[in-house]
Write a protein that holds these residues in place. Structure first.
Motif, mmCIF file in Angstrom:
data_model
loop_
_atom_site.group_PDB
_atom_site.id
_atom_site.type_symbol
_atom_site.label_atom_id
_atom_site.label_comp_id
_atom_site.label_asym_id
_atom_site.label_seq_id
_atom_site.Cartn_x
_atom_site.Cartn_y
_atom_site.Cartn_z
ATOM 1 N N ALA A 156 0.836 -1.201 0.000
ATOM 2 C CA ALA A 156 0.000 0.000 0.000
ATOM 3 C C ALA A 156 0.870 1.251 0.000
ATOM 4 O O ALA A 156 0.581 2.221 -0.707
ATOM 5 C CB ALA A 156 -0.936 -0.010 1.202
ATOM 6 N N GLY A 157 1.937 1.232 0.781
ATOM 7 C CA GLY A 157 2.857 2.362 0.808
ATOM 8 C C GLY A 157 3.488 2.628 -0.539
ATOM 9 O O GLY A 157 3.582 3.775 -0.977
ATOM 10 N N ASP A 158 3.903 1.575 -1.231
ATOM 11 C CA ASP A 158 4.489 1.725 -2.571
ATOM 12 C C ASP A 158 3.489 2.338 -3.542
ATOM 13 O O ASP A 158 3.839 3.205 -4.345
ATOM 14 C CB ASP A 158 4.971 0.376 -3.104
ATOM 15 C CG ASP A 158 6.204 -0.140 -2.378
ATOM 16 O OD1 ASP A 158 6.876 0.661 -1.687
ATOM 17 O OD2 ASP A 158 6.481 -1.346 -2.489
ATOM 18 N N VAL A 159 2.258 1.901 -3.488
ATOM 19 C CA VAL A 159 1.220 2.437 -4.377
ATOM 20 C C VAL A 159 0.979 3.914 -4.065
ATOM 21 O O VAL A 159 0.911 4.749 -4.969
ATOM 22 C CB VAL A 159 -0.097 1.627 -4.245
ATOM 23 C CG1 VAL A 159 -1.248 2.330 -4.931
ATOM 24 C CG2 VAL A 159 0.085 0.228 -4.815
ATOM 25 N N LEU A 160 0.863 4.248 -2.792
ATOM 26 C CA LEU A 160 0.591 5.631 -2.410
ATOM 27 C C LEU A 160 1.726 6.575 -2.784
ATOM 28 O O LEU A 160 1.481 7.740 -3.104
ATOM 29 C CB LEU A 160 0.293 5.721 -0.914
ATOM 30 C CG LEU A 160 -1.064 5.163 -0.503
ATOM 31 C CD1 LEU A 160 -1.155 5.033 1.010
ATOM 32 C CD2 LEU A 160 -2.186 6.024 -1.045
ATOM 33 N N LEU A 161 2.943 6.098 -2.759
ATOM 34 C CA LEU A 161 4.069 6.957 -3.130
ATOM 35 C C LEU A 161 4.001 7.383 -4.592
ATOM 36 O O LEU A 161 4.578 8.399 -4.970
ATOM 37 C CB LEU A 161 5.392 6.253 -2.836
ATOM 38 C CG LEU A 161 5.719 6.076 -1.357
ATOM 39 C CD1 LEU A 161 6.979 5.235 -1.183
ATOM 40 C CD2 LEU A 161 5.867 7.416 -0.649
ATOM 41 N N ASN A 162 3.293 6.625 -5.417
ATOM 42 C CA ASN A 162 3.166 6.950 -6.841
ATOM 43 C C ASN A 162 1.803 7.504 -7.200
ATOM 44 O O ASN A 162 1.541 7.780 -8.370
ATOM 45 C CB ASN A 162 3.451 5.694 -7.674
ATOM 46 C CG ASN A 162 4.887 5.251 -7.531
ATOM 47 O OD1 ASN A 162 5.797 6.042 -7.709
ATOM 48 N ND2 ASN A 162 5.090 3.996 -7.179
ATOM 49 N N ALA A 163 0.930 7.667 -6.212
ATOM 50 C CA ALA A 163 -0.438 8.121 -6.480
ATOM 51 C C ALA A 163 -0.517 9.646 -6.512
ATOM 52 O O ALA A 163 0.315 10.340 -5.936
ATOM 53 C CB ALA A 163 -1.377 7.582 -5.408
ATOM 54 N N GLN A 164 -1.523 10.140 -7.188
ATOM 55 C CA GLN A 164 -1.795 11.572 -7.221
ATOM 56 C C GLN A 164 -2.940 11.949 -6.298
ATOM 57 O O GLN A 164 -3.069 13.093 -5.887
ATOM 58 C CB GLN A 164 -2.132 12.010 -8.646
ATOM 59 C CG GLN A 164 -0.997 11.843 -9.600
ATOM 60 C CD GLN A 164 -1.414 12.202 -11.021
ATOM 61 O OE1 GLN A 164 -2.546 12.540 -11.295
ATOM 62 N NE2 GLN A 164 -0.468 12.130 -11.931
ATOM 63 N N LEU A 165 -3.793 10.980 -5.991
ATOM 64 C CA LEU A 165 -4.983 11.232 -5.186
ATOM 65 C C LEU A 165 -5.256 10.035 -4.293
ATOM 66 O O LEU A 165 -5.125 8.894 -4.724
ATOM 67 C CB LEU A 165 -6.202 11.454 -6.107
ATOM 68 C CG LEU A 165 -7.571 11.544 -5.445
ATOM 69 C CD1 LEU A 165 -7.703 12.850 -4.673
ATOM 70 C CD2 LEU A 165 -8.665 11.444 -6.494
ATOM 71 N N ALA A 166 -5.636 10.312 -3.049
ATOM 72 C CA ALA A 166 -6.047 9.248 -2.132
ATOM 73 C C ALA A 166 -7.329 9.663 -1.437
ATOM 74 O O ALA A 166 -7.519 10.839 -1.105
ATOM 75 C CB ALA A 166 -4.970 8.970 -1.091
ATOM 76 N N LEU A 167 -8.205 8.708 -1.251
ATOM 77 C CA LEU A 167 -9.404 8.909 -0.451
ATOM 78 C C LEU A 167 -9.158 8.202 0.874
ATOM 79 O O LEU A 167 -9.007 6.987 0.918
ATOM 80 C CB LEU A 167 -10.633 8.325 -1.159
ATOM 81 C CG LEU A 167 -10.938 8.896 -2.535
ATOM 82 C CD1 LEU A 167 -12.135 8.193 -3.149
ATOM 83 C CD2 LEU A 167 -11.157 10.402 -2.468
#
Length: 119
Positions: free
Chosen positions: A12-23
């Motif tokens: 999850a951390g890896d995905v969030l580091l590359n994300a532009q938006l999080a809910l």
């Protein structure tokens, strides 16, 4: 190998580091939990350029007139990501408000996807 929880958190951390938006979904009825505070701290520290929206689910159970909705929103605001969005996944309350901050990101994604499919 590590625990399943540890591996899931790392992914999850890896995905969030590359994300532009999080809910960031929290339970409006139960209020913020210690893990919510930990996740908020992690997001502020590790993803400063990502747009994070706090989404308070189960808001249909809170009363605007008694102030319980405002109290829940005030608590969620302390996470540091701006005004929270009150929703109900069960009744559909707040879905248009939830869509608004996502719209620009979705439009860019659709345009990029179309450009890849039809160069």
């Amino acid at each position: 190998m590590g625990s399943v929880l540890g591996r899931t958190a790392a992914m999850a951390g890896d995905v969030l580091l590359n994300a532009q938006l999080a809910l960031f979904l929290v339970d409006a009825r139960d209020g913020l939990q210690p893990m919510d505070l930990d996740v908020g701290k992690w997001l502020r520290k590790h993803t400063p350029n990502m747009k994070t929206n706090v989404v308070m689910n189960e808001a249909e159970l809170l009363d605007e007139f008694s102030g319980s909705l405002a109290a829940a929103a005030g608590e969620a605001y302390t996470l540091g990501f701006g005004d929270p969005i009150a929703i109900s996944a069960e009744t559909g309350l707040g879905m248009s408000e939830l869509y608004q901050p996502m719209r620009p990101f979705l439009e860019v994604y659709v345009i990029q996807t179309v450009n890849v499919i039809m160069p």
